[in-house]
Structure formats: structure tokens, C-alpha cells
Scaffold this motif. Structure first.
Motif, PDB file in Angstrom:
ATOM      1  N   TRP A   1       0.989  -1.269   0.062  1.00 37.64           N
ATOM      2  CA  TRP A   1      -0.077   0.013  -0.143  1.00 37.64           C
ATOM      3  C   TRP A   1       1.205   1.331   0.070  1.00 37.64           C
ATOM      4  N   LYS A   2       0.336   2.309  -0.351  1.00 36.30           N
ATOM      5  CA  LYS A   2       0.881   3.871  -0.605  1.00 36.30           C
ATOM      6  C   LYS A   2       0.109   4.628  -0.235  1.00 36.30           C
ATOM      7  N   HIS A   3       0.271   5.637   0.748  1.00 34.03           N
ATOM      8  CA  HIS A   3      -0.605   6.631   1.222  1.00 34.03           C
ATOM      9  C   HIS A   3       0.018   7.739   1.715  1.00 34.03           C
ATOM     10  N   ASN A   4      -0.213   9.023   1.141  1.00 33.72           N
ATOM     11  CA  ASN A   4       0.373  10.283   1.816  1.00 33.72           C
ATOM     12  C   ASN A   4       1.975  10.099   2.282  1.00 33.72           C
ATOM     13  N   GLY A   5       2.718   9.550   1.431  1.00 32.34           N
ATOM     14  CA  GLY A   5       4.219   9.517   1.742  1.00 32.34           C
ATOM     15  C   GLY A   5       4.624   8.479   2.501  1.00 32.34           C
ATOM     16  N   ARG A   6       3.654   7.516   2.855  1.00 26.52           N
ATOM     17  CA  ARG A   6       4.179   6.342   3.580  1.00 26.52           C
ATOM     18  C   ARG A   6       3.775   5.014   2.681  1.00 26.52           C
ATOM     19  N   VAL A   7       4.732   4.054   2.962  1.00 24.17           N
ATOM     20  CA  VAL A   7       4.545   2.844   2.022  1.00 24.17           C
ATOM     21  C   VAL A   7       4.406   1.567   3.094  1.00 24.17           C
ATOM     22  N   GLY A   8       3.537   0.614   2.553  1.00 30.87           N
ATOM     23  CA  GLY A   8       3.772  -0.486   3.256  1.00 30.87           C
ATOM     24  C   GLY A   8       4.159  -1.705   2.573  1.00 30.87           C
ATOM     25  N   ILE A   9       5.200  -2.485   3.071  1.00 25.25           N
ATOM     26  CA  ILE A   9       6.056  -3.593   2.347  1.00 25.25           C
ATOM     27  C   ILE A   9       5.897  -4.515   3.148  1.00 25.25           C
ATOM     28  N   GLN A  10       5.847  -5.718   2.339  1.00 19.59           N
ATOM     29  CA  GLN A  10       5.542  -6.993   2.792  1.00 19.59           C
ATOM     30  C   GLN A  10       6.819  -7.822   2.496  1.00 19.59           C
ATOM     31  N   PHE A  11       7.684  -8.382   3.416  1.00 19.28           N
ATOM     32  CA  PHE A  11       9.049  -8.983   2.958  1.00 19.28           C
ATOM     33  C   PHE A  11       8.680 -10.035   2.473  1.00 19.28           C
ATOM     34  N   ASP A  12       9.728 -10.494   1.358  1.00 18.80           N
ATOM     35  CA  ASP A  12       9.779 -11.820   0.960  1.00 18.80           C
ATOM     36  C   ASP A  12      10.171 -12.797   1.902  1.00 18.80           C
ATOM     37  N   VAL A  13       9.467 -13.869   1.932  1.00 20.74           N
ATOM     38  CA  VAL A  13       9.841 -14.772   2.955  1.00 20.74           C
ATOM     39  C   VAL A  13      10.888 -15.675   2.706  1.00 20.74           C
ATOM     40  N   ASN A  14      11.891 -15.583   3.367  1.00 21.20           N
ATOM     41  CA  ASN A  14      12.901 -16.467   3.481  1.00 21.20           C
ATOM     42  C   ASN A  14      13.678 -16.367   4.846  1.00 21.20           C
ATOM     43  N   SER A  15      14.617 -17.335   4.908  1.00 22.76           N
ATOM     44  CA  SER A  15      15.284 -17.588   6.272  1.00 22.76           C
ATOM     45  C   SER A  15      16.170 -16.322   6.545  1.00 22.76           C
TER      46      SER A  15
END
Length: 134
Positions: free
Chosen positions: A74-88
Motif C-alpha cells: 500500500w501507499k498513502h500520503n508519503g508512507r509505504v507498506g512493504i511485505q517482506f519476501d519470506v526467506n530465512s
């Protein structure tokens, strides 16, 4: 992420933090501050425009975290949500950050005592030099 009544919810709780780093997308790089972090994702405040759409793969580089890769959710008002790649490797880096570098972030409110002058107190003027009365 799980869906309840068509609402997307996080799998893990995020902890507030203040980690500075860079977000890289293709050939561009933007300074950012990580606001909160979990083993599965993070919310970032961008210092400039990030020309990437939701679903784009990005890299986060931060001194205390190292290099993490993920997808913009997601992106909103200069902020970003990031989901990490699932790895060890990503889980180990985040676990190491929480073990060695993370400090609990609490809001700090300045408390100043309230001083009110009393109305019926007579004040005497003070002079810099005093002379004794004969």
C-alpha cells in the motif's frame, strides 16, 4: 495476510522503531524512515516521491537491518507498506535487529509545572546594592 469480512489483517504485530535507510526501486533510490517493523513487513515514511505502484518489488537498505527485499502492499500520503519476501535470511536479519538494536519507542511528553502567581502577595522591590539606613 488473512481476510475477515473482506478486511486484510496482519499476521504478526509490528513494533515501532526509528531506523533510517534507503528504498531502491529499479534505478531510483529514496531516503526513508522505517516507522514500524515485524518479521513479515514494515511501514516506511518516504523523504521523497517513490515512483512505484502497489505490487512492485523494492529493496530496503538500512544500517541496522542490512538488505531486505519485499513487495509494496500500500501507499498513502508519503508512507509505504512493504511485505517482506519470506526467506530465512530476512527473518534472521529482523530477529537480529530486535535482539541487538531495537529500543522501545515511546512518545515523550514534556511536563512543566504550572506556576501561578498568588494575587494577595505583596512584593518588595530588590535593589542591586543595598545601603544601611542610619
Amino acid at each position: 495476510m488473512t481476510r475477515n469480512l473482506k478486511i486484510t489483517a496482519r499476521k504478526t504485530d509490528r513494533k515501532s522503531c526509528r531506523v533510517f535507510g534507503h528504498v531502491k526501486y529499479l534505478n531510483s533510490q529514496v531516503d526513508a524512515r522505517i516507522l514500524n517493523l515485524s518479521p513479515t513487513g514494515a511501514a516506511l515514511e518516504m523523504k521523497g516521491p517513490l515512483h512505484a505502484a502497489s505490487g512492485s518489488k523494492v529493496r530496503i537498505e538500512a544500517e541496522n537491518l542490512g538488505l531486505l527485499e519485499g513487495v509494496i502492499r500500500w501507499k498513502h500520503n508519503g508512507r509505504v507498506g512493504i511485505q517482506f519476501d519470506v526467506n530465512s535470511n530476512a527473518r534472521a536479519q529482523i530477529s537480529s535487529y530486535f535482539r541487538f538494536f531495537h529500543k522501545e519507542m515511546r512518545p515523550v511528553l514534556a511536563v512543566r509545572p504550572l506556576v501561578r502567581p498568588t494575587a494577595n502577595v505583596e512584593r518588595t522591590p530588590h535593589s542591586a546594592t543595598s545601603t544601611p539606613n542610619p
